[in-house]
Design an enzyme around this catalytic site. Sequence first.
Site, short mmCIF file in Angstrom:
data_model
loop_
_atom_site.label_atom_id
_atom_site.label_comp_id
_atom_site.label_asym_id
_atom_site.label_seq_id
_atom_site.Cartn_x
_atom_site.Cartn_y
_atom_site.Cartn_z
N CYS A 193 0.83 -1.21 0.00
CA CYS A 193 0.00 0.00 0.00
C CYS A 193 0.87 1.27 0.00
CB CYS A 193 -0.97 -0.04 1.18
SG CYS A 193 -2.25 1.20 1.02
N HIS A 205 -3.87 -4.84 0.41
CA HIS A 205 -3.39 -5.30 1.72
C HIS A 205 -3.45 -6.84 1.82
CE1 HIS A 205 -2.93 -1.53 3.95
NE2 HIS A 205 -3.87 -1.08 3.15
N GLU A 241 -2.33 -8.63 4.06
CA GLU A 241 -2.37 -9.08 5.45
C GLU A 241 -3.78 -9.17 6.02
OE1 GLU A 241 -1.44 -6.23 4.25
OE2 GLU A 241 -1.58 -4.56 5.65
N SER A 293 -1.55 -14.23 37.70
CA SER A 293 -2.88 -13.64 37.83
C SER A 293 -3.98 -14.65 37.53
CB SER A 293 -3.00 -12.48 36.84
OG SER A 293 -3.04 -13.00 35.52
N GLY A 294 -3.58 -15.85 37.10
CA GLY A 294 -4.60 -16.80 36.65
C GLY A 294 -4.84 -16.66 35.15
N GLY A 295 -4.31 -15.61 34.54
CA GLY A 295 -4.49 -15.41 33.10
C GLY A 295 -3.45 -16.17 32.28
N VAL A 296 -3.67 -16.17 30.96
CA VAL A 296 -2.82 -16.98 30.08
C VAL A 296 -1.37 -16.49 30.08
CG1 VAL A 296 -2.56 -17.84 27.73
CG2 VAL A 296 -4.81 -17.24 28.57
N ASP A 297 -1.17 -15.16 29.97
CA ASP A 297 0.19 -14.66 29.77
C ASP A 297 1.08 -14.95 30.97
OD1 ASP A 297 -0.99 -13.68 27.53
OD2 ASP A 297 -1.07 -11.60 28.19
N SER A 298 0.62 -14.63 32.18
CA SER A 298 1.48 -14.84 33.33
C SER A 298 1.70 -16.34 33.56
CB SER A 298 0.94 -14.15 34.58
OG SER A 298 -0.28 -14.71 34.98
#
Length: 526
Positions: free
Chosen positions: A78, A166, A168, A220-225
């Site tokens: 683009c 585009h 993507e 934290s119980g979340g995916v990332d941590s």
Amino acid sequence: MEKIIILDSGSQVTQLIGRRLRELNVYCEIYPFNKIPVLDESVKGVILSGSPCSVRDYNAPQIKLEGIKGKYPLLGICYGAQYLAYKFGGNVEGSLAREYGRAILDVRKADSPLLKGVSARSQVWMSHGDTISKLPDGAEVIASTQDVEYAAFHICGEETYAVQFHPEVFHSVEGTKILGNFALGICGCKGDWTPASFIETTVEELKKTIGDDKVVLGLSGGVDSTVAGVLLNKAIGHNLTCIFVNNGLLRKNEYEDVLESYKDMGLNVIGADASKEFLSELAGVTDPETKRKIIGRLFVETFDKYARQIEGAHWLGQGTIYPDVIESAGIEGIASKIKSHHNVGGLPERMHLKVVEPLRMLFKDEVRRVGRALGIKEDLIGRHPFPGPSLAIRIIGDITEEKLRVLREADDIYIKALRNYDCTGMNFPSASDPRIMATNLYDAVWQAGVILLPIKSVGVMGDERTYENPVALRAVVSTDAMTADWFHFPYDFLEKVSNDIINKVKGVNRVCYDISSKPPATIEWE
Ligand code: XMP
């Protein structure tokens, strides 16, 4: 490790280029157009992104291509394509009509390495106000659309390609194939960047960087941590101590359940129960921002108190991911902004710790893939995002133990009902992996929760009149929480949840469903 460099001129969809390449198992890094990194032999090619600017604007991004064009394979997308035309002997003009939306690409040079295997007529997505009216020196057109003659071109004698559409975005049906032709074909990348190879190299690097030092990490119980914790644990074992703070505002049984599953995963984890402190400092507070500030400060104080007891800890582990790290290309000069991690802002400085962020180069979907490859259980990998201030921002007004009880009960019924509703065959894509279909509503929804409203209304139950609170159900689909749409539930699901909540939760006599999208609303109510 071989990589592709993406130079960002400020397009909204630059990150998508990166995600598409990563889907092809090609590693890539995104930099602002005017912060080109040193290009060593690991760099296999360079991509120029789109931009909200016109190449003819006085403040248009100027990309220094001296060390790149003709030396590395180069793909302009683009604005990137128009920039190549404008700077190297071609011309770009404002077109009479904005070229926006779907178009059909006519491949004119089927033997072009960029278009190998692409259908003769393929749908692509256009979004630009300018158009190339003359190709740069030595270029040949390789594809056109009905309105755009130079939809794709190649500068002969070098590996420089450009597309005005585009590739993507999702609506460019064979866009990933075109990006693959560039990265795997023209650049010669091997495509061997997989979750398994990421784990192997990251664990080695972590071992080298950290040595025999100790690390503390907030879970934290979340995916990332969780994924960050398991990776660090694999690298340094019991030199990692994890701290999971109970702020007294978590979902029903969440503190106990999550703590237990962390222990099952072999993590060395300390439960830091500070619920009393949180609830007493929050008593009577109604302003959302004040609630957030109190919770943020107490989190840091609690974490600090427990972390200081770990002797010899020199490092703070964080679950920061790539979208939090990428510097965005500001258009008036460069406004480089790095978002600080929500929950632990200020901690490293306060504790004089060095920071280690093993996921800082991963997109969210890659964190999940790595988590799966590490053997983390699916119910943790597929967990909905949950805000740091927890249920405090889902109780409108002040927070009391009784309100928390009511909200926890209603929320528990709702979340269990989402998990139990079989939606096989209903064609809801999975929120954690849109390439597969969801089998239950929890997986189809990106984030869900219940909000307790601070008003009372009249109802009737048996022979009795009631005067109780309503709750609102929220469920959205999103990819990055920047925009979101409400989820279109089957009516029988809403009917059952409403009946169950009103019948089972004392204190609630009405259930509403929030059908607002973001923008103009937000996902949370506070
Ligand atoms: P909004 O309500 O702004 O939320 O549409 C977008 C996403 O961010 C989460 N959220 C927070 N997360 N601290 C957090 O850690 C916060 O103060 C906070 N506020 C909102 C929200 O749950 C959603 O996923």
